[in-house]
Design a protein around this motif. Sequence first.
Motif, short mmCIF file in Angstrom:
data_model
loop_
_atom_site.label_atom_id
_atom_site.label_comp_id
_atom_site.label_asym_id
_atom_site.label_seq_id
_atom_site.Cartn_x
_atom_site.Cartn_y
_atom_site.Cartn_z
N ALA A 116 -20.15 -9.20 -19.89
CA ALA A 116 -20.42 -9.73 -18.55
C ALA A 116 -19.70 -8.94 -17.48
CB ALA A 116 -20.01 -11.20 -18.47
N ILE A 117 -18.67 -8.20 -17.87
CA ILE A 117 -17.92 -7.40 -16.90
C ILE A 117 -18.75 -6.25 -16.35
CG2 ILE A 117 -16.94 -5.73 -18.53
CD1 ILE A 117 -14.30 -5.98 -17.03
N ARG A 118 -19.89 -5.98 -16.95
CA ARG A 118 -20.73 -4.86 -16.52
C ARG A 118 -21.99 -5.31 -15.79
NH1 ARG A 118 -19.97 -1.07 -21.89
NH2 ARG A 118 -17.85 -0.44 -21.37
N TYR A 119 -22.10 -6.59 -15.50
CA TYR A 119 -23.30 -7.11 -14.84
C TYR A 119 -22.91 -8.12 -13.78
CZ TYR A 119 -25.22 -5.20 -19.15
OH TYR A 119 -25.53 -4.38 -20.20
N GLY A 120 -23.72 -8.23 -12.74
CA GLY A 120 -23.59 -9.28 -11.76
C GLY A 120 -22.19 -9.43 -11.20
N HIS A 121 -21.73 -10.71 -11.17
CA HIS A 121 -20.43 -11.00 -10.59
C HIS A 121 -19.30 -10.35 -11.38
CE1 HIS A 121 -22.93 -14.22 -8.82
NE2 HIS A 121 -22.09 -14.10 -7.79
N GLY A 122 -19.49 -10.20 -12.68
CA GLY A 122 -18.46 -9.54 -13.49
C GLY A 122 -18.23 -8.11 -13.04
N LYS A 123 -19.33 -7.41 -12.78
CA LYS A 123 -19.19 -6.02 -12.34
C LYS A 123 -18.62 -5.95 -10.93
CE LYS A 123 -21.47 -1.57 -12.12
NZ LYS A 123 -22.66 -0.77 -12.49
N MET A 124 -19.00 -6.91 -10.08
CA MET A 124 -18.44 -6.94 -8.73
C MET A 124 -16.92 -7.12 -8.78
SD MET A 124 -21.30 -9.29 -6.80
CE MET A 124 -20.31 -9.41 -5.32
N LEU A 125 -16.47 -8.01 -9.67
CA LEU A 125 -15.03 -8.23 -9.82
C LEU A 125 -14.34 -6.98 -10.36
CD1 LEU A 125 -12.59 -10.12 -9.76
CD2 LEU A 125 -13.22 -10.89 -12.06
N ALA A 126 -14.97 -6.33 -11.34
CA ALA A 126 -14.39 -5.11 -11.90
C ALA A 126 -14.32 -4.01 -10.84
CB ALA A 126 -15.21 -4.63 -13.10
N THR A 127 -15.36 -3.90 -10.02
CA THR A 127 -15.38 -2.88 -8.97
C THR A 127 -14.29 -3.14 -7.94
OG1 THR A 127 -17.77 -2.56 -9.27
CG2 THR A 127 -16.79 -1.76 -7.22
N ALA A 128 -14.16 -4.41 -7.53
CA ALA A 128 -13.11 -4.76 -6.57
C ALA A 128 -11.73 -4.45 -7.14
CB ALA A 128 -13.22 -6.23 -6.19
N THR A 129 -11.52 -4.78 -8.41
CA THR A 129 -10.23 -4.51 -9.05
C THR A 129 -9.96 -3.02 -9.13
OG1 THR A 129 -10.50 -6.51 -10.38
CG2 THR A 129 -8.84 -4.95 -11.10
N LEU A 130 -11.02 -2.24 -9.40
CA LEU A 130 -10.84 -0.78 -9.48
C LEU A 130 -10.40 -0.21 -8.13
CD1 LEU A 130 -12.96 1.70 -11.44
CD2 LEU A 130 -12.44 2.22 -9.07
N TYR A 131 -11.03 -0.68 -7.05
CA TYR A 131 -10.64 -0.18 -5.73
C TYR A 131 -9.23 -0.63 -5.36
CZ TYR A 131 -15.13 1.94 -4.55
OH TYR A 131 -16.24 2.75 -4.52
N ILE A 132 -8.83 -1.82 -5.81
CA ILE A 132 -7.45 -2.26 -5.58
C ILE A 132 -6.49 -1.32 -6.31
CG2 ILE A 132 -5.78 -4.09 -6.10
CD1 ILE A 132 -8.06 -6.11 -5.62
N GLY A 133 -6.84 -0.98 -7.56
CA GLY A 133 -6.02 -0.03 -8.31
C GLY A 133 -5.92 1.30 -7.59
N PHE A 134 -7.06 1.78 -7.06
CA PHE A 134 -7.04 3.06 -6.34
C PHE A 134 -6.18 2.95 -5.08
CE2 PHE A 134 -8.97 5.89 -3.11
CZ PHE A 134 -8.64 7.10 -3.70
N ALA A 135 -6.26 1.81 -4.39
CA ALA A 135 -5.43 1.62 -3.20
C ALA A 135 -3.94 1.68 -3.55
CB ALA A 135 -5.77 0.28 -2.55
#
Length: 537
Positions: free
Chosen positions: A88-107
Amino acid sequence: MATPTDLPAQADAQPGGSDAPSTELPPDEVLRDPPESDAAAEAERRAPLPWRTIALGTAGTVLLMLSAVGAGGTLIHDPLIGTGPLSAIRYGHGKMLATATLYIGFALVVWAWVRLGRHVLAGRVAARPVLLAAVCWAIPMLFSPPVFTRDVFSYLAQGAQALHGFDPYAAGPVVLNDYPDLVQNVHPFWQNTPAPYGPLFLLIAKGVAAVVGQHMIIGVILMRLVLVPGLVLTVWALRGLVHELGGKMSVTMWLAFASPMTVVHLIGGPHNDMLMLGFLTSGTLLTLRRKHWAGIALATLAMAIKPTAAMALPFLVLVWAAHLPDEKWGRRFLKALAPSLGIFVGLFAALTWVAQLNLGWIVALRAPAMVENWLSAPTALGEIVHSLVRIFVDTPIGFYTIPARVLGGLVLAYVGVKQWLRSRDGGPDAVKRMALILFLTAALSPVTMPWYLMWGFVIATAMAWQRRHLAIIGALSVFLVLTYTPGGEDLLYDWWFMACAAALSVLAGVSLLRPDPLGLFTTHHEDPEADKPVATR
């Protein structure tokens, strides 16, 4: 009064995460290392470690590694996650959460890099702590899924082509009909595209493919591990080039190894430019140090990774010629050119024969030109003219981008020849001009990928820099990472996202010179020893 070991903790504790004194740093100061001395060496050994900043960046890359499982360059069919609940981490809300977390990590990575830069500019840390920070930030990325690109899957597939008897210069990975896991993970744009890389890299990729087969996760990790020695070579080479080109060691390490471009793009990608730069920088240093045969050989190996490294070879010949005793320049040049050609032709031919390939890479160099983006200056010019003309008449964009790319090639040829002729005296001046031409090769090519700009820039990090220039480079380094999605798709034409990315990148650059540039905090803790340098390198 604070002791030297207290300085990083106090600086890290300032409001807003400021690592620098509350007063602005002089933007036009030129940063150079002082002459070698025992006192300087002792100061470097005693230089404190900014542990909080190192931990901050490490936390960022750990978040990048974990969130890339859902938002990075993920596998089409993942043998670990499969189709179970974790998928589920690769679809829908799961992917949105993973993407947001990735950008937080980059920040967090960017924040840590800026904090480290403040330490460097204030003279509170030397080169070794900077290198330690870069290593700590890089380790999680060695085991991460690819981020901001899918190129590594192309590397693995091209290696498999060579392994199974297909010519990587004649066809794309799509010919691997019996190896669907290799083909389907390559970006669709590149599945029918021949490899534009040199024989040495394809030989390396062939070896990796022979070891991992279709095990893509192991393949990504192993590919990174065989490219990382390029960074080790670059570290060694830049330590010598700093003394030759007049730079400052801590600044060089901060720009070349701790930056988001290296940690996230080159290692997190990964990209084979890592290995090319290792050979090229090492060859440049050896040539400057009169080890001409070895220097030309290493530069040839760089070209056997990515052919664009060939732009450096004419300048290294001039460095060699300048070391010869003959009074007439023409004779010295011929005496350097003859063995240089012998080394280049012999070594490149041997690598091509061992790899069981041909010179098809020459034609395959056209493949990247299929990409059109405005990071390439000629392509940007063509697109701008097309947009203006389209107001009145609708015509194909190729009518404008193709002539603009030809113009870019002519400009590059003119500037390249001019800079080469001005490098007749060899020495560090020739290397500085070489770095400029490598940078322009990336910027004026028909296509410019963000990591291409590292070709000349990494060598240029060994030169003396002004503080304001570091702020510009800092902003550009952050922006270039953000031009692609975590999954490797182009974001350059998402104008709202690009506007936000540009604003945040400028903020990162300005933050190098001004603590709290937005004025969010009204009080800064003054550190009476913050301006006192504790390291001289």
